[in-house]
Design an enzyme around this catalytic site. Structure first.
Site, PDB file in Angstrom:
ATOM      1  N   ARG A   1      38.682  17.189  70.698  1.00  0.00           N
ATOM      2  CA  ARG A   1      38.338  17.114  69.275  1.00  0.00           C
ATOM      3  C   ARG A   1      38.163  18.466  68.615  1.00  0.00           C
ATOM      4  O   ARG A   1      38.693  18.711  67.526  1.00  0.00           O
ATOM      5  CB  ARG A   1      37.032  16.321  69.075  1.00  0.00           C
ATOM      6  CG  ARG A   1      37.211  14.845  69.047  1.00  0.00           C
ATOM      7  CD  ARG A   1      36.013  14.187  69.686  1.00  0.00           C
ATOM      8  NE  ARG A   1      36.025  14.509  71.097  1.00  0.00           N
ATOM      9  CZ  ARG A   1      36.683  13.795  71.997  1.00  0.00           C
ATOM     10  NH1 ARG A   1      37.283  12.701  71.647  1.00  0.00           N
ATOM     11  NH2 ARG A   1      36.722  14.170  73.275  1.00  0.00           N
ATOM     12  N   THR A   2      37.387  19.333  69.232  1.00  0.00           N
ATOM     13  CA  THR A   2      37.067  20.595  68.547  1.00  0.00           C
ATOM     14  C   THR A   2      38.341  21.409  68.356  1.00  0.00           C
ATOM     15  O   THR A   2      38.645  21.871  67.249  1.00  0.00           O
ATOM     16  CB  THR A   2      36.019  21.386  69.360  1.00  0.00           C
ATOM     17  OG1 THR A   2      34.943  20.507  69.669  1.00  0.00           O
ATOM     18  CG2 THR A   2      35.493  22.567  68.573  1.00  0.00           C
TER      19      THR A   2
ATOM     20  N   LYS B   1      43.883  37.598  85.104  1.00  0.00           N
ATOM     21  CA  LYS B   1      44.093  38.868  85.826  1.00  0.00           C
ATOM     22  C   LYS B   1      42.824  39.709  85.856  1.00  0.00           C
ATOM     23  O   LYS B   1      42.852  40.841  86.315  1.00  0.00           O
ATOM     24  CB  LYS B   1      45.209  39.671  85.130  1.00  0.00           C
ATOM     25  CG  LYS B   1      46.539  38.961  85.027  1.00  0.00           C
ATOM     26  CD  LYS B   1      47.519  39.837  84.221  1.00  0.00           C
ATOM     27  CE  LYS B   1      48.633  39.016  83.618  1.00  0.00           C
ATOM     28  NZ  LYS B   1      49.277  39.718  82.498  1.00  0.00           N
TER      29      LYS B   1
ATOM     30  N   ARG C   1      35.524  28.704  72.404  1.00  0.00           N
ATOM     31  CA  ARG C   1      34.642  27.894  73.276  1.00  0.00           C
ATOM     32  C   ARG C   1      34.588  28.579  74.632  1.00  0.00           C
ATOM     33  O   ARG C   1      35.612  29.024  75.159  1.00  0.00           O
ATOM     34  CB  ARG C   1      35.167  26.477  73.437  1.00  0.00           C
ATOM     35  CG  ARG C   1      34.419  25.709  74.527  1.00  0.00           C
ATOM     36  CD  ARG C   1      34.753  24.254  74.546  1.00  0.00           C
ATOM     37  NE  ARG C   1      34.189  23.574  73.396  1.00  0.00           N
ATOM     38  CZ  ARG C   1      34.220  22.253  73.228  1.00  0.00           C
ATOM     39  NH1 ARG C   1      34.780  21.480  74.143  1.00  0.00           N
ATOM     40  NH2 ARG C   1      33.686  21.686  72.170  1.00  0.00           N
TER      41      ARG C   1
ATOM     42  N   HIS D   1      26.493  24.331  69.500  1.00  0.00           N
ATOM     43  CA  HIS D   1      27.811  23.850  69.056  1.00  0.00           C
ATOM     44  C   HIS D   1      27.687  23.657  67.539  1.00  0.00           C
ATOM     45  O   HIS D   1      27.664  22.526  67.044  1.00  0.00           O
ATOM     46  CB  HIS D   1      28.132  22.535  69.771  1.00  0.00           C
ATOM     47  CG  HIS D   1      29.567  22.103  69.700  1.00  0.00           C
ATOM     48  ND1 HIS D   1      30.496  22.686  68.859  1.00  0.00           N
ATOM     49  CD2 HIS D   1      30.233  21.128  70.384  1.00  0.00           C
ATOM     50  CE1 HIS D   1      31.669  22.079  69.024  1.00  0.00           C
ATOM     51  NE2 HIS D   1      31.532  21.134  69.950  1.00  0.00           N
TER      52      HIS D   1
HETATM   53  N1   CP Z   1      32.665  16.932  70.493  1.00  0.00           N
HETATM   54  C1   CP Z   1      33.369  17.817  71.209  1.00  0.00           C
HETATM   55  O1   CP Z   1      33.018  19.014  71.317  1.00  0.00           O
HETATM   56  O2   CP Z   1      34.478  17.290  71.803  1.00  0.00           O
HETATM   57  P1   CP Z   1      35.558  18.081  72.610  1.00  0.00           P
HETATM   58  O3   CP Z   1      34.896  18.586  73.878  1.00  0.00           O
HETATM   59  O4   CP Z   1      36.670  17.120  72.888  1.00  0.00           O
HETATM   60  O5   CP Z   1      35.988  19.250  71.781  1.00  0.00           O
END
Ligand code: CP
Length: 301
Positions: free
Chosen positions: A51-52, A80, A101, A129
């Site tokens: 999703r993100t 590397k 991320r 998040h």
């Molecule tokens: N909600 C969320 O962070 O989903 P993903 O891990 O799929 O990005």
């Protein structure tokens, strides 16, 4: 907010959060635009995501921008031995904004400190998040008509769940009453309870979910995250402690909605999906508009 990184939800004041939500509503009305023409957004995912990553990509594509990056750091020079510092300094040469991320708490802060372009934290370990929180708040506002004085139940992995940590901090601006439902092993960490204590906000801790669900405006389910456990036996003990089923929604409030940042494993039975109180797939769609608002605001567009 222009040119500022978004590392923690605490980087935004209450007014700034509300500005993002207002802009998200505008983008929902008109999601296809050309304001990102000529802009390049880098998307660096050192941890899996559906999703993100894809909602950021969708957000950028719908606004006419370009997106570069990787969804698997194993395909980059990180493999590397290149440091995060060097990766960020290099990618900043190619982009106007970096979305990242990373599995390590604090990685986004480090990246923001070395990067000459703004960094948006798309999740750092069990820490924060913030873009998920903004889309969660947008979802709450859309479904409840207000953010004020709500009774929010956070259910599942409250120890490692970065989405609940960010959401707690952001909703604390709105006189929220929190109910924490978790097994003993996955309780909300003391630092977050202290945060609420210092603000004089009410919270309750329960292990029995069904007894209290009738009081909820929002039930925010979370996955017990296998990847955060060093001992697989500990994960096995708690993985299916809470499973929300359709029958459990019978006596809940008419305005109540079930949210989940997703992915789910077993914690929401599929029989909930067709209940009008299930909102988690619309919530994921709201991520596109909210991320359009975040990018446009940071780039000053
Ligand atoms: N909600 C969320 O962070 O989903 P993903 O891990 O799929 O990005």
């Amino acid at each position: 907010m222009k040119n500022r990184s978004l590392v923690s939800i605490e980087d935004y004041t209450k007014d700034e959060i509300l500005q993002i939500l207002d802009r998200a509503a505008e983008f929902e009305k008109k999601p296809i635009q050309t304001i990102l023409n000529g802009y390049v957004i880098a998307s660096l995912f050192f941890e899996p995501s559906t999703r993100t990553r894809l909602s950021f990509e969708s957000a950028v594509n719908k606004l006419g921008g370009r997106i570069i990056g990787f969804s698997d750091s194993g395909s980059s020079s990180v493999k590397k031995g290149e440091s995060l510092n060097d990766t960020i300094l290099t990618v900043a040469n190619y982009s106007d904004l970096i979305v990242m991320r990373h599995p390590i708490e604090g990685a986004a802060k480090l990246a923001s400190e070395v990067s000459p372009v703004p960094v948006v934290n798309a999740g750092d370990g069990a820490n924060q998040h913030p873009t998920q929180t903004l889309l969660d708040m947008y979802s709450i506002l859309k479904t409840q008509g207000t953010l004020e004085n709500l009774n929010i139940f956070l259910v599942g992995d409250l120890k490692y769940g970065r989405t609940v940590h960010s959401l707690l901090m952001a909703m604390s601006h709105f006189n929220t009453t929190f109910n924490f439902i978790s097994p003993e092993e996955l309780k909300m960490p003391d630092e977050y309870k202290l945060y609420l204590d210092n603000l004089g906000l009410k919270y309750y801790e329960h292990t029995d979910f069904t007894k209290y669900i009738a009081e909820a405006d929002i039930v925010y389910m979370t996955r017990v995250q296998r990847e955060r456990f060093s001992d697989p036996m500990e994960y096995e003990k708690v993985k299916n402690v809470y499973v929300l089923r359709n029958s459990m929604l019978e006596n809940t409030k008419s305005n109540m909605k079930v949210l989940h940042p997703l992915p789910r494993v077993n914690e929401i039975h599929q029989d909930v999906d067709t209940n009008e109180k299930a909102y988690y797939f619309q919530q994921a769609l709201n991520g596109v508009y909210t991320r359009q608002a975040i990018i446009a605001t940071i780039l000053g567009l």
